[in-house]
Design an enzyme around this catalytic site. Sequence first.
Site, mmCIF file in Angstrom:
data_model
loop_
_atom_site.group_PDB
_atom_site.id
_atom_site.type_symbol
_atom_site.label_atom_id
_atom_site.label_comp_id
_atom_site.label_asym_id
_atom_site.label_seq_id
_atom_site.Cartn_x
_atom_site.Cartn_y
_atom_site.Cartn_z
ATOM 1 N N CYS A 139 0.612 -1.140 0.174
ATOM 2 C CA CYS A 139 -0.064 -0.220 -0.361
ATOM 3 C C CYS A 139 0.715 1.395 -0.197
ATOM 4 C CB CYS A 139 -1.366 -0.072 1.260
ATOM 5 S SG CYS A 139 -2.655 1.148 1.197
ATOM 6 N N HIS A 150 -3.565 -5.411 1.072
ATOM 7 C CA HIS A 150 -3.087 -5.756 2.296
ATOM 8 C C HIS A 150 -4.174 -7.678 2.687
ATOM 9 C CE1 HIS A 150 -2.908 -1.126 4.162
ATOM 10 N NE2 HIS A 150 -3.948 -1.401 3.471
#
Length: 502
Positions: A343, A443
């Site tokens: 991310c 994630h």
Amino acid sequence: MVEIDLPLPRLHPVMLAGTGSDVGKSVLAAALCRIFLQDGYHPAPFKAQNMALNSYATPEGLEIGRAQAVQAEAAGIPCHTDMNPLLLKPTSDRTTQVVLNGKPIGNRSAYEYFRIEGREELRREVNQAFDRLAARYNPIVMEGAGSISELNLKDTDLVNLPMARHANADVILVADIDRGGVFASAYGSVALQTPEDRKCIKGIIVNKFRGDLRLFEPGVKMLEEICGIPVLGVIPYYQDIYIEEEDSVELSLKQRKAVQGKVNVAVVLLRHLSNFTDFNILEHDARVNLYYTNNVEDLLKADIILLPGSKNTLGDLYELRRNGVAQAILQARRNGATVMGICGGYQMMGQRIADPDGMEGDVCQLPGLGLLPVETVMEGEKVTRQVRFSFLESGTPDCTGYEIHMGRTSAVDGAPVAPLVYLEDGTPDGCVVDPKCAGSYIHGILDNPAVIEWLLAPYAEKLAQPALDYAAFKEEQYNKLADYVRKHLNLPLLYQILTKND
């Protein structure tokens, strides 16, 4: 004689409220969710307002606090925004992003958020979310926030006693004895309530006890006498049960050093680090020594450096350049270490990050670490979704994860990019340069065995232990937690409270 299975009685909602923050409410709520599930009920968690950087994407692609996702997992159900309708994600010391029913509605200062104007609209939203949840599940395991006796915030409180009154919930006060002052904090929390709210509080749980429980038996009686309500249990401090944490309070305990005989994995300790649960699987993998650090020497000793997500990517990237960590990461890469970003960490690994509209602050552009041939432009729309994907060229979308990010990442002009994964619909994600340099927006990507084995493969000579089945491990931990709390909690009395007609 024919045995007849009678339906289980309807239980009142139960709220775990605290004498303060970090007293253990979230974990105890997860324990009760699993206990009620084991006892044949269909429980669900609820927290009206949560403040956390660690969040999760629901199956519908909306955002909630990680703790409620964990509690839903303990309850054996999919997570939903009704379990956490209001999420606050701090972007600085004074401002926070407000997420309502899973979608961001803007940034607010603390003063703007906690003022009375507009509060009733938010109260209606959280009350309606609870009502929808209560119509589907039995019981609702509610969690308060911080201390229930913050008198200056009482008029704007959405999550503690006002929420309990709306739900007709039985409130159990959780007090942390490890901090000291348990008698004062418990008595004060009860005594400072209005007579109406005091009636909602039906019992006390003393949490995080260390030592011989018999020594506190007189203390239990004293606490019951001064507070006028029963103590439902004294829960000893434990160290061998692992439940995913929501806040980074405990990360300071995980700043270990590199060791011999294992794969040393360093997670870069960012100021605005988010979703550190991405690395829990490695923390419990016997082949790995995982530690969090922003110490240059410790980073240079790591076999693998992981750049985590961030709630303020540009701010954290600036800090990495200022404190020498960026240079250490590049030196470690030249020395043969693996560098992988997730991310915000993936964004940092590119050539540049631009924020033309000031989504994260006053810095409009910074050069990245230059490890990947990509660049990122911050945009206002947040991507939140659960995903299935195939890893590298496998072609089979048998991996899972979730996305929560702002920004669009693309190839630098003319640069070839090899995606790290392909989503189920064929959309590429991430970038891989070689087996020791990659990044992705996903994630939970490390929760997939194929990804873990790829990450650790260059260090095969250190991999003497078997791989970890993380899904089975988590189930084992929820059951261990439930068994542990059952042992120390007066469950018959709790069930009596939750079925009594006042």
